[in-house]
Design an enzyme around this catalytic site. Structure first.
Site, mmCIF file in Angstrom:
data_model
loop_
_atom_site.group_PDB
_atom_site.id
_atom_site.type_symbol
_atom_site.label_atom_id
_atom_site.label_comp_id
_atom_site.label_asym_id
_atom_site.label_seq_id
_atom_site.Cartn_x
_atom_site.Cartn_y
_atom_site.Cartn_z
ATOM 1 N N THR A 27 0.841 -1.200 0.000
ATOM 2 C CA THR A 27 0.000 0.000 0.000
ATOM 3 C C THR A 27 0.874 1.248 0.000
ATOM 4 O O THR A 27 2.100 1.152 -0.030
ATOM 5 C CB THR A 27 -0.976 -0.020 1.196
ATOM 6 O OG1 THR A 27 -1.973 0.991 1.027
ATOM 7 C CG2 THR A 27 -0.262 0.212 2.517
ATOM 8 N N ASN A 28 0.257 2.415 0.014
ATOM 9 C CA ASN A 28 0.951 3.696 0.099
ATOM 10 C C ASN A 28 0.524 4.382 1.387
ATOM 11 O O ASN A 28 -0.586 4.154 1.859
ATOM 12 C CB ASN A 28 0.502 4.610 -1.048
ATOM 13 C CG ASN A 28 1.326 4.437 -2.296
ATOM 14 O OD1 ASN A 28 2.393 3.836 -2.277
ATOM 15 N ND2 ASN A 28 0.835 4.971 -3.385
ATOM 16 N N SER A 29 1.356 5.275 1.901
ATOM 17 C CA SER A 29 0.944 6.070 3.062
ATOM 18 C C SER A 29 -0.113 7.070 2.611
ATOM 19 O O SER A 29 0.117 7.822 1.668
ATOM 20 C CB SER A 29 2.130 6.863 3.621
ATOM 21 O OG SER A 29 3.059 6.003 4.173
ATOM 22 N N VAL A 95 -2.433 6.388 -5.190
ATOM 23 C CA VAL A 95 -2.600 5.104 -5.900
ATOM 24 C C VAL A 95 -1.252 4.388 -5.963
ATOM 25 O O VAL A 95 -0.236 5.009 -6.306
ATOM 26 C CB VAL A 95 -3.100 5.349 -7.346
ATOM 27 C CG1 VAL A 95 -3.432 4.036 -8.022
ATOM 28 C CG2 VAL A 95 -4.290 6.287 -7.360
#
Ligand code: CTP
Length: 223
Positions: A27-29, A95
């Site tokens: 995932t991304n922060s 994203v």
């Protein structure tokens, strides 16, 4: 708000999650806070808002229609479905640019099988793909850069044919995530640069909505 000034605005928020197996993911922060604020400001001003949200724990008022998605692929499909009828797309979502090429979709990787080597592939870039088919939609993107903020943000603006890019600096000591004031620069498609220093996300959300209103054909017809 008069009907002819009301914009159909699609706003994306939060991170995406790209599964490795049924319990693990990349995932991304991102907390989703900022995208949700833009959605609230736009709705409170009388616009039609569709929020496309990755997984977040931010609470959303009932009066905003939200479509929950998980992956970058679902983000692209959902935004594309709503793109033809929208006047404005604001891509505030973080994203993931990469995803595991062969996720274990029905199982869980076991330690006994050894340390897995993940092969990654690119996810669909929603802004870039939709910029190829856009008609009159106003497109707003974000850029998070560790260096050469303005230059790199301008490159993104041109590559993704954006009308506005909001550029944020990030480093190991400066992070724009969560509910805090930020320093950003907003660059428009003529590459005019406006810096905003120590601005709250709520104020910045209002600045962005004002700017898209000013840019929209609907706004111009009226004024
Ligand atoms: N974006 C998108 N689809 C993706 C990735 C990003 O639409 N698969 C959007 C984001 O929502 C954001 C902008 O594109 O508005 C960010 O552009 P990007 O080139 O991905 O910038 P970074 O995420 O900062 O990536 P890089 O590491 O390449 O600088």
């Amino acid at each position: 708000m008069e009907d002819n000034k009301r914009l159909n605005i699609v706003i994306t928020a939060g991170p995406t999650q790209e599964p490795i197996d049924i319990v693990r993911f990349i995932t991304n922060s991102s907390t989703g806070t900022f995208g949700y604020m833009i959605a609230q400001v736009a709705k409170e001003k009388g616009h039609n808002v569709i929020l496309v949200s990755g997984p977040t724990s931010v609470k959303l008022p009932d009066y905003i229609e939200a479509v929950q998605i998980r992956t970058a692929g679902q983000m692209y499909e959902t935004v594309k479905r709503n793109f033809y009828d929208c006047d404005v797309l604001i891509m505030a979502a973080a994203v993931c640019d990469f995803r595991p090429k062969q996720p274990l979709v029905t199982g869980k990787i076991k330690k006994e099988e050894g340390i897995p080597i993940l092969e990654l592939e690119r996810t669909p870039d929603t802004l870039e793909r939709l910029s190829r088919i856009k008609e009159n939609q106003i497109m707003v993107g974000f850029a998070l850069e560790v260096s050469e903020l303005e230059e790199k943000a301008k490159e993104k603006l041109k590559k993704k044919k954006l009308d506005l890019v909001i550029a944020n600096k990030i480093s190991s000591s400066v992070s724009p995530f969560g509910e805090k004031n930020v320093d950003v620069i907003i660059i428009d498609k003529d590459e005019k640069t406006n810096p905003y220093s120590d601005i709250s996300k709520k104020e910045l959300a209002a600045v962005i909505v004002d700017k898209v209103e000013a840019l929209s054909c609907k706004g111009q017809k009226i004024s």
